[in-house]
Design a protein around this motif. Sequence first.
Motif, short mmCIF file in Angstrom:
data_model
loop_
_atom_site.label_atom_id
_atom_site.label_comp_id
_atom_site.label_asym_id
_atom_site.label_seq_id
_atom_site.Cartn_x
_atom_site.Cartn_y
_atom_site.Cartn_z
N ASN A 2 -4.83 1.16 -2.39
CA ASN A 2 -4.43 1.75 -3.65
C ASN A 2 -5.46 2.77 -4.11
O ASN A 2 -6.09 2.62 -5.16
N MET B 1 -2.21 -0.70 -0.75
CA MET B 1 -1.92 -1.95 -1.44
C MET B 1 -3.06 -2.94 -1.26
O MET B 1 -3.02 -3.82 -0.42
N ARG B 82 5.75 -4.43 -2.97
CA ARG B 82 5.07 -3.15 -2.80
C ARG B 82 5.00 -2.38 -4.12
O ARG B 82 5.94 -2.33 -4.89
N GLN B 83 3.88 -1.79 -4.37
CA GLN B 83 3.67 -1.07 -5.62
C GLN B 83 3.27 0.37 -5.38
O GLN B 83 3.55 1.23 -6.19
N VAL B 84 2.57 0.61 -4.31
CA VAL B 84 2.14 1.97 -4.02
C VAL B 84 2.51 2.30 -2.58
O VAL B 84 2.87 1.42 -1.81
N HIS B 85 2.39 3.55 -2.24
CA HIS B 85 2.69 3.95 -0.87
C HIS B 85 1.65 3.39 0.09
O HIS B 85 0.50 3.17 -0.27
N ARG B 89 -2.26 6.88 -3.03
CA ARG B 89 -1.78 7.72 -4.13
C ARG B 89 -2.17 9.18 -3.89
O ARG B 89 -2.82 9.51 -2.90
N GLU B 108 3.88 13.63 -0.52
CA GLU B 108 4.92 12.68 -0.93
C GLU B 108 5.93 12.45 0.19
O GLU B 108 6.35 11.33 0.45
N TYR B 111 4.43 10.35 2.70
CA TYR B 111 4.32 8.99 2.17
C TYR B 111 5.66 8.25 2.31
O TYR B 111 5.72 7.10 2.74
N ASP B 115 6.33 4.98 4.57
CA ASP B 115 6.84 3.75 3.97
C ASP B 115 8.12 3.28 4.68
O ASP B 115 8.28 2.10 4.98
#
Lengths: 135, 135
Positions: A2, B1, B82-85, B89, B108, B111, B115
């Motif tokens: 993160n 993560m 999952r919260q972030v790529h 970031r 992006e 990313y 993912d």
Amino acid sequence: MNNVRFATSVHILTLLATMKDEYLSSDFIAGSVNVNAAVIRKEISNLKACHLVDSKEGKGGGSTLARPASKIKLSEVYEAVRQVHVLGRSNTPNPRCPVGRDVNKHLESLYEDTDNYVKQKLSVITLEEFVKKFK
Amino acid sequence: MNNVRFATSVHILTLLATMKDEYLSSDFIAGSVNVNAAVIRKEISNLKACHLVDSKEGKGGGSTLARPASKIKLSEVYEAVRQVHVLGRSNTPNPRCPVGRDVNKHLESLYEDTDNYVKQKLSVITLEEFVKKFK
DNA sequence: CATACTGTAATTATTTTTATTACAGTACAA
DNA sequence: TTGTACTGTAATAAAAATAATTACAGTATG
């Protein structure tokens, strides 16, 4: 993971690739990435250790790519900045429970596999290809 | 993560799969994972929202799998936590620089692709297969 | 020697993650 | 109908990770 290190490193490398005949200063790069120059210098220090960047001290110094962008794979950038597994970390479960006893072994193996998939995927993309998108 | 949520969720689900005829209490699960029961309840609350777990309140209550382990893919667990790529970031670069202006768009996209690749890889592994390793 | 850089450490600030406590609400069972 | 054993959730605190900032010694150039 993160954090913003992959983005920062790719940004740095993109700048270096775009202006490949000049040594770019950390101040210049920091202006583009919009972070403190010390952050850039630290990240560059890491990229140097990974043989992706060369730099020159003193007046007129700065950084440049260690190799042509066509020879730099995004998987190398990923490996340069990665600190934790893609799927995260593990707990320290209770060894007296049959599941707790073995779960980390099985998770670790899954973590390794997943990391390798990401590396594989990124290994077919070169910095050159990434930079071409900016045209 | 950089967290432990995937490990925690997989651990919970493994326990539920292993003892699929009982409702397991958060205290019991917490004892195996070796974290506070409130952490388990919070994670279970998330797994419920993602339709992976059912639970029953009150005395004799607890949690159980919402479906057979053979019908739960690890990609679902990943998506649940999952919260972030995978690659992290992005920065907020300088829009007055040609690279800074477009880098996030290209990142992006990378990313997202990465993912999706991870999800795809995890989608071929069921909880059942994972649990089998404990034998 | 002045200037413009890098390299790096030390420190602080910020954000994310985890742990803990507390308690209202629910269901069972005597 | 009441005690007991749970869930659900919020609030708070603690710890860890991340990022920003400052400072300055060292280096190369002109």
